[in-house]
Design a protein around this motif. Structure first.
Motif, PDB file in Angstrom:
ATOM      1  N   ASP A  34      -5.690  10.359  38.080  1.00 15.01           N
ATOM      2  CA  ASP A  34      -5.610   9.344  39.124  1.00 15.01           C
ATOM      3  C   ASP A  34      -6.830   8.435  39.066  1.00 15.01           C
ATOM      4  O   ASP A  34      -7.937   8.900  38.910  1.00 15.01           O
ATOM      5  CB  ASP A  34      -5.555  10.038  40.491  1.00 15.01           C
ATOM      6  N   GLN A  91      -7.570   3.020  43.241  1.00 18.37           N
ATOM      7  CA  GLN A  91      -6.900   1.708  43.313  1.00 18.37           C
ATOM      8  C   GLN A  91      -7.784   0.765  44.130  1.00 18.37           C
ATOM      9  O   GLN A  91      -8.161   1.091  45.260  1.00 18.37           O
ATOM     10  CB  GLN A  91      -5.537   1.880  43.984  1.00 18.37           C
ATOM     11  N   SER A 130      -8.603  -3.379  45.526  1.00 18.06           N
ATOM     12  CA  SER A 130      -8.010  -4.697  45.731  1.00 18.06           C
ATOM     13  C   SER A 130      -9.061  -5.751  45.428  1.00 18.06           C
ATOM     14  O   SER A 130     -10.237  -5.587  45.795  1.00 18.06           O
ATOM     15  CB  SER A 130      -7.549  -4.809  47.179  1.00 18.06           C
ATOM     16  N   ARG A 141      -7.999   1.175  39.006  1.00 17.30           N
ATOM     17  CA  ARG A 141      -6.744   0.448  38.970  1.00 17.30           C
ATOM     18  C   ARG A 141      -6.896  -0.818  39.784  1.00 17.30           C
ATOM     19  O   ARG A 141      -7.409  -0.776  40.901  1.00 17.30           O
ATOM     20  CB  ARG A 141      -5.668   1.283  39.659  1.00 17.30           C
ATOM     21  N   ASP A 185      -1.522  -3.632  39.015  1.00 18.30           N
ATOM     22  CA  ASP A 185      -0.796  -2.988  37.913  1.00 18.30           C
ATOM     23  C   ASP A 185      -1.650  -2.728  36.678  1.00 18.30           C
ATOM     24  O   ASP A 185      -1.182  -2.126  35.725  1.00 18.30           O
ATOM     25  CB  ASP A 185       0.359  -3.900  37.456  1.00 18.30           C
TER      26      ASP A 185
END
Ligand code: ADP
Ligand code: MG
Length: 285
Positions: free
Chosen positions: A3, A6, A8, A72, A75
């Motif tokens: 993992d 993630q 932004s 991440r 995508d």
């Protein structure tokens, strides 16, 4: 699959741009930057390779920002690394202070000599000569006769365990408080210094008239030429560096042949590479 955090881009501000990607800073985490590559190299495999290779370069003892983690970004994947504060790349200094162009070229020559004097770990990094030979097999965009000539030359290039940057140019050496750091290390390997020098020659003496190239480096055509002249004089210790230029020209053709080893070329790129090699082979082989 492991993992990955993630994140932004909303809280990140764009601060730099190279040929392959964009770098960002975050006011909340000032010790690091985020690098997100363009489409061709933002998949997990490519990002992991850049991360592992850069971390291994740090272990060779070369000055380079520490790698922190893979994240991440929507995508795609990005690299978080130590931020070099108040940095300027040598090409940015050339732009901001054009009178220092020759000084920056001499600095790249001096730092290049240190890099080339550093023994590489041949169990971790690839051989540039081997990659180039592989490139010749892949170079269907080059005539058979030219491929033969270039292969024959390549076979005479002595194998060397010297460090080879893979994208040796003034945008990839950044300076902060008088100290220099190598960045953009995804193509690091070992081999004759002439591979790196051929790449620099290609940029300063072949690609320099192209507007995109001038934009990426923030340098004018005249500056690229002054840069090469000062670099070559410093590197060779000679006023007349025409012999060195001829050798660099041979390696510029090899530099084009290496492109498909690093990333699968598009059809227009294959056409472009084919033209470039034809031109260089005519002049230098
Ligand atoms: N560790 C870092 N600290 C501060 N700025 C950096 C760092 N790494 C890269 N940069 C900035 O981002 C730009 C592009 O980085 P680079 O790794 O060379 O990307 P590219 O592969 O697109 O050429 C550099 O010119 C520099 O301005
Ligand atoms: Mg770069």
């Amino acid at each position: 699959m492991a993992d990955y955090l993630q994140i932004s881009l909303d809280s990140w501000v764009k601060v730099g741009e190279g040929g392959n990607g964009i770098t960002y800073e975050n006011p909340a985490t000032q010790d690091v930057i985020l690098k997100v590559n363009n489409d061709r190299s933002n998949g997990l495999e490519a990002v992991k390779k850049e991360f592992d290779t850069s971390a291994a370069v740090g272990r060779l003892g070369l000055p380079t920002p520490a790698m922190k983690e893979i994240v991440r970004v929507g995508d795609v994947f990005g690299l978080v690394m130590e931020r070099v504060k108040n940095k300027k790349s040598l090409s940015r200094i050339c732009h901001d202070e054009p009178d220092r162009t020759e000084e920056m070229a001499r600095l790249l020559a001096a730092k290049g000599k240190e890099l080339f004097a550093t023994p590489c770990d041949t169990s971790v990094f690839p051989s540039r000569k081997k990659q180039a030979l592989e490139g010749i097999d892949k170079a269907v965009f080059v005539s058979k006769a030219n491929r033969q000539k270039i292969r024959a030359y390549l076979e005479t290039v002595p194998e060397s365990t010297a460090c080879s940057h893979g994208d040796f140019q003034p945008g990839n050496l950044i300076m902060s408080e008088g100290k220099c750091y190598w960045i953009d290390l995804g193509r690091f390997g070992y081999g004759s210094p002439m591979f790196d020098i051929g790449h620099l020659y290609q940029i300063c003496c072949v690609y320099a008239p192209m507007k995109q190239v001038q934009d990426i480096f923030h340098m004018t055509l005249d500056q690229f030429h002054r840069f090469w002249d000062a670099f070559a004089k410093e590197y060779t210790g000679l006023e007349d560096h025409s012999e060195f230029d001829n050798l660099a020209g041979k390696h510029a053709a090899i530099d084009v042949i290496l492109r498909p080893v690093f990333a699968e070329p598009t059809f227009p790129e294959k056409l472009f590479f084919g033209l470039q090699v034809r031109k260089l082979a005519k002049r230098f082989f």
